[in-house]
Write a protein that holds these residues in place. Sequence first.
Motif, PDB file in Angstrom:
ATOM      1  N   VAL A  94       0.827  -1.206   0.000  1.00 36.05           N
ATOM      2  CA  VAL A  94       0.000   0.000   0.000  1.00 36.05           C
ATOM      3  C   VAL A  94       0.863   1.258   0.000  1.00 36.05           C
ATOM      4  CG1 VAL A  94      -1.722   1.327   1.292  1.00 36.05           C
ATOM      5  CG2 VAL A  94      -1.942  -1.154   1.117  1.00 36.05           C
ATOM      6  N   ARG A  95       1.926   1.250   0.796  1.00 38.54           N
ATOM      7  CA  ARG A  95       2.782   2.435   0.868  1.00 38.54           C
ATOM      8  C   ARG A  95       3.421   2.741  -0.483  1.00 38.54           C
ATOM      9  NH1 ARG A  95       3.708   5.039   5.105  1.00 38.54           N
ATOM     10  NH2 ARG A  95       3.249   3.297   6.524  1.00 38.54           N
ATOM     11  N   GLU A  96       3.897   1.700  -1.167  1.00 36.69           N
ATOM     12  CA  GLU A  96       4.572   1.934  -2.443  1.00 36.69           C
ATOM     13  C   GLU A  96       3.596   2.310  -3.553  1.00 36.69           C
ATOM     14  OE1 GLU A  96       7.702   2.403  -2.955  1.00 36.69           O
ATOM     15  OE2 GLU A  96       8.029   2.038  -0.825  1.00 36.69           O
ATOM     16  N   VAL A  97       2.401   1.751  -3.532  1.00 38.49           N
ATOM     17  CA  VAL A  97       1.415   2.110  -4.553  1.00 38.49           C
ATOM     18  C   VAL A  97       0.969   3.558  -4.364  1.00 38.49           C
ATOM     19  CG1 VAL A  97      -0.916   1.657  -5.400  1.00 38.49           C
ATOM     20  CG2 VAL A  97       0.652  -0.251  -4.991  1.00 38.49           C
ATOM     21  N   THR A  98       0.696   3.968  -3.123  1.00 34.51           N
ATOM     22  CA  THR A  98       0.286   5.353  -2.896  1.00 34.51           C
ATOM     23  C   THR A  98       1.439   6.310  -3.204  1.00 34.51           C
ATOM     24  OG1 THR A  98       0.806   5.106  -0.526  1.00 34.51           O
ATOM     25  CG2 THR A  98      -1.478   4.777  -1.194  1.00 34.51           C
ATOM     26  N   ARG A  99       2.646   5.909  -2.852  1.00 31.23           N
ATOM     27  CA  ARG A  99       3.818   6.758  -3.128  1.00 31.23           C
ATOM     28  C   ARG A  99       4.026   6.939  -4.629  1.00 31.23           C
ATOM     29  NH1 ARG A  99       8.747   4.471  -0.121  1.00 31.23           N
ATOM     30  NH2 ARG A  99       7.688   5.475   1.635  1.00 31.23           N
ATOM     31  N   ARG A 100       3.924   5.834  -5.367  1.00 37.39           N
ATOM     32  CA  ARG A 100       4.115   5.911  -6.820  1.00 37.39           C
ATOM     33  C   ARG A 100       2.980   6.701  -7.468  1.00 37.39           C
ATOM     34  NH1 ARG A 100       7.853   6.354 -10.670  1.00 37.39           N
ATOM     35  NH2 ARG A 100       7.407   5.092 -12.542  1.00 37.39           N
ATOM     36  N   GLY A 101       1.788   6.563  -6.936  1.00 36.68           N
ATOM     37  CA  GLY A 101       0.671   7.334  -7.459  1.00 36.68           C
ATOM     38  C   GLY A 101       0.923   8.824  -7.347  1.00 36.68           C
ATOM     39  N   ARG A 102       1.471   9.266  -6.225  1.00 40.41           N
ATOM     40  CA  ARG A 102       1.780  10.689  -6.071  1.00 40.41           C
ATOM     41  C   ARG A 102       2.831  11.124  -7.080  1.00 40.41           C
ATOM     42  NH1 ARG A 102       2.324   9.171  -0.578  1.00 40.41           N
ATOM     43  NH2 ARG A 102       0.324   9.314   0.502  1.00 40.41           N
ATOM     44  N   GLU A 103       3.827  10.283  -7.305  1.00 42.21           N
ATOM     45  CA  GLU A 103       4.888  10.630  -8.250  1.00 42.21           C
ATOM     46  C   GLU A 103       4.341  10.838  -9.657  1.00 42.21           C
ATOM     47  OE1 GLU A 103       7.754   7.526  -8.040  1.00 42.21           O
ATOM     48  OE2 GLU A 103       8.567   8.149  -6.089  1.00 42.21           O
ATOM     49  N   LEU A 104       3.355  10.024 -10.046  1.00 44.14           N
ATOM     50  CA  LEU A 104       2.826  10.078 -11.411  1.00 44.14           C
ATOM     51  C   LEU A 104       1.516  10.852 -11.522  1.00 44.14           C
ATOM     52  CD1 LEU A 104       3.569   6.473 -12.760  1.00 44.14           C
ATOM     53  CD2 LEU A 104       5.017   8.519 -12.785  1.00 44.14           C
ATOM     54  N   GLY A 105       1.045  11.396 -10.405  1.00 44.07           N
ATOM     55  CA  GLY A 105      -0.192  12.168 -10.447  1.00 44.07           C
ATOM     56  C   GLY A 105      -1.438  11.327 -10.566  1.00 44.07           C
ATOM     57  N   LEU A 106      -1.389  10.092 -10.075  1.00 42.95           N
ATOM     58  CA  LEU A 106      -2.544   9.188 -10.112  1.00 42.95           C
ATOM     59  C   LEU A 106      -3.105   9.024  -8.697  1.00 42.95           C
ATOM     60  CD1 LEU A 106      -4.297   7.085 -11.685  1.00 42.95           C
ATOM     61  CD2 LEU A 106      -2.576   5.379 -11.052  1.00 42.95           C
ATOM     62  N   LYS A 107      -4.380   9.317  -8.525  1.00 45.09           N
ATOM     63  CA  LYS A 107      -5.014   9.146  -7.225  1.00 45.09           C
ATOM     64  C   LYS A 107      -5.155   7.652  -6.908  1.00 45.09           C
ATOM     65  CE  LYS A 107      -5.868  13.541  -6.475  1.00 45.09           C
ATOM     66  NZ  LYS A 107      -5.193  14.302  -5.400  1.00 45.09           N
ATOM     67  N   VAL A 108      -4.949   7.305  -5.634  1.00 43.47           N
ATOM     68  CA  VAL A 108      -5.049   5.920  -5.185  1.00 43.47           C
ATOM     69  C   VAL A 108      -5.990   5.844  -3.991  1.00 43.47           C
ATOM     70  CG1 VAL A 108      -3.833   3.928  -4.230  1.00 43.47           C
ATOM     71  CG2 VAL A 108      -2.726   5.346  -5.994  1.00 43.47           C
ATOM     72  N   PHE A 109      -7.043   5.026  -4.136  1.00 45.61           N
ATOM     73  CA  PHE A 109      -7.967   4.748  -3.037  1.00 45.61           C
ATOM     74  C   PHE A 109      -7.802   3.280  -2.633  1.00 45.61           C
ATOM     75  CE2 PHE A 109     -11.736   7.918  -3.725  1.00 45.61           C
ATOM     76  CZ  PHE A 109     -10.837   8.966  -3.834  1.00 45.61           C
ATOM     77  N   PRO A 110      -7.206   2.970  -1.501  1.00 44.31           N
ATOM     78  CA  PRO A 110      -7.269   1.588  -1.006  1.00 44.31           C
ATOM     79  C   PRO A 110      -8.730   1.194  -0.776  1.00 44.31           C
ATOM     80  CG  PRO A 110      -5.546   2.811   0.112  1.00 44.31           C
ATOM     81  CD  PRO A 110      -6.349   3.819  -0.674  1.00 44.31           C
ATOM     82  N   SER A 111      -9.021  -0.078  -1.006  1.00 44.40           N
ATOM     83  CA  SER A 111     -10.402  -0.564  -0.937  1.00 44.40           C
ATOM     84  C   SER A 111     -10.553  -1.575   0.198  1.00 44.40           C
ATOM     85  CB  SER A 111     -10.796  -1.211  -2.270  1.00 44.40           C
ATOM     86  OG  SER A 111     -12.121  -1.706  -2.217  1.00 44.40           O
ATOM     87  N   LEU A 112     -11.395  -1.239   1.162  1.00 45.82           N
ATOM     88  CA  LEU A 112     -11.612  -2.082   2.332  1.00 45.82           C
ATOM     89  C   LEU A 112     -12.871  -2.918   2.160  1.00 45.82           C
ATOM     90  CD1 LEU A 112     -10.973  -2.894   5.288  1.00 45.82           C
ATOM     91  CD2 LEU A 112     -12.335  -0.910   5.999  1.00 45.82           C
TER      92      LEU A 112
END
Length: 265
Positions: A94-112
């Motif tokens: 989760v940390r790496e996906v959200t981090r990479r999303g910020r780098e590329l300007g892609l919003k990330v919503f984890p799904s519970l």
Amino acid sequence: MQKPRLIYYNDAHHFHGKRIEPPVSIHMLQWPVDEVAGTGVDLLVLGLGYGDVYFHNSKVGRVIGQKKEVWENYIDWRIMRMVEEAAKLDTDQVREVTRRGRELGLKVFPSLKVQDVGQPGAQRCGLLKWEEGSKVCLGVDGRNEWAYDFALESVRENKLAIVREILGDYEADGIELDFMFGDAYFKPDEADAASIMSRYMSQIRSTAREIGDQQDREIPIMVRVCLEREDNLAMGLDVEAWLADGSVDFVVGQDKRVLGDTQPM
């Protein structure tokens, strides 16, 4: 946040964790973002592990591999290895996906996944059910015997703790609450089901707003529910009330007869 044009759901295990051969790398942990970069997707929804067992280094939920010593199949062992190897790198999925999303300007919503029907001791059983057993479950005949009873404050707080962790510690752009991995949240004779769940959704909104104020940002909430209004109401999910009082920002309707893993929405 503007209304997303194209949402893509990755369940985090079939289309990520199970495809990673150990040892893991930062590049592979970030792959769910990289694979949709440049496709027009502007919101990536990433599953938080199994129903009640998580692939991030959770401090409040059961992490895959916790309380388990013997593995019956290689594919789930491999996900556990992904989590172990990522922890050695002081990170997680989760940390790496959200981090990479910020780098590329892609919003990330984890799904519970809000509901879970795994029985105590099962591979996908969470900590609360593992420790409390039937006391926190619906106890009805059929597949919902071991489903959580959301009339109980302890059950609601258990899921709210994950929401706090993901929005607070991980600073995710938002969160999706997936109600489609269950078809019952209350016992059949619970007359106050809709009111209880609506108050709970308001509490989740308040939590997101509080964290957002601390981090100087707005945090959207998305829900995945049934396409049909009556199906939702039968489960105690008054989606119209949630929208009316501002508890949710986005609603994704899913056909309850179709279970999709990774898909555009």
